[in-house]
Design a protein around this motif. Structure first.
Motif, short mmCIF file in Angstrom:
data_model
loop_
_atom_site.label_atom_id
_atom_site.label_comp_id
_atom_site.label_asym_id
_atom_site.label_seq_id
_atom_site.Cartn_x
_atom_site.Cartn_y
_atom_site.Cartn_z
N ILE A 244 0.86 -1.19 0.00
CA ILE A 244 0.00 0.00 0.00
C ILE A 244 0.89 1.24 0.00
CG2 ILE A 244 -1.80 1.28 1.21
CD1 ILE A 244 -2.64 -1.36 2.53
N VAL A 245 0.66 2.11 -0.95
CA VAL A 245 1.38 3.39 -1.01
C VAL A 245 0.40 4.48 -0.62
CG1 VAL A 245 2.63 5.02 -2.48
CG2 VAL A 245 2.96 2.55 -2.80
N ALA B 133 7.46 4.54 -9.51
CA ALA B 133 7.49 3.09 -9.76
C ALA B 133 6.76 2.34 -8.66
CB ALA B 133 8.93 2.61 -9.88
N ALA B 134 6.92 2.77 -7.41
CA ALA B 134 6.22 2.13 -6.28
C ALA B 134 4.71 2.29 -6.44
CB ALA B 134 6.69 2.73 -4.96
N LEU B 135 4.26 3.46 -6.92
CA LEU B 135 2.83 3.67 -7.17
C LEU B 135 2.32 2.67 -8.20
CD1 LEU B 135 2.63 7.58 -7.38
CD2 LEU B 135 1.47 6.14 -5.70
N ASP C 148 -0.65 13.38 -12.07
CA ASP C 148 -0.29 12.57 -13.24
C ASP C 148 0.15 11.17 -12.83
OD1 ASP C 148 -0.86 14.66 -14.95
OD2 ASP C 148 1.22 15.34 -15.11
N ALA C 149 0.94 11.06 -11.77
CA ALA C 149 1.42 9.75 -11.32
C ALA C 149 0.26 8.90 -10.80
CB ALA C 149 2.48 9.92 -10.24
N LEU C 150 -0.68 9.53 -10.08
CA LEU C 150 -1.84 8.80 -9.57
C LEU C 150 -2.74 8.33 -10.71
CD1 LEU C 150 -2.75 11.03 -6.50
CD2 LEU C 150 -1.78 8.72 -6.44
#
Length: 118
Positions: free
Chosen positions: A23-24, A65-67, A86-88
């Motif tokens: 979980i991030v 990367a972890a996301l 953007d990453a989400l």
């Protein structure tokens, strides 16, 4: 919230196939809540350290990367994590369960009568 976290993770399963749940969480406050809910049943990674402005925070390439590899991402929503949008969105389009907490709450608006001291 606990039920939503469990359901979101159950839909995807462990990322390494061995049942380990990743979980991030975007902010340290939500990270504390999530850690209390899941205990030792999941690995929780918090992106933003204490004292960082969540409106301006930019994730490192390692955090992006972890996301993308997470079983679940927990975010505030309501535009708090502007630098992570953007990453989400990319993680969500890759099939990661992204759970935004704020849309489930009734936030008090800035300058709302209920917030003013008496």
């Amino acid at each position: 919230m606990a039920l939503l976290l469990v359901l979101a993770v159950a839909c995807r399963g462990g990322s390494d196939g061995a049942g380990a749940i990743s979980i991030v969480v975007t902010t340290n406050i939500l990270g504390d809540v999530v850690e209390q809910v899941v205990g030792e049943d999941a690995e929780v990674e918090v992106l933003m350290p204490a004292g960082v402005d969540p409106h301006e925070y930019q994730a490192s390439s390692q955090q992006v990367a972890a996301l993308a590899k997470a079983d679940l991402v927990v975010a505030n929503g309501l535009g708090l994590e502007e630098g992570l949008v953007d990453a989400l969105e990319a993680a969500e389009s890759d099939g990661v369960n992204v759970f935004e907490v704020a849309p489930l709450l009734s936030p008090i608006g800035f300058g709302d009568e209920t917030c003013e001291p008496e």
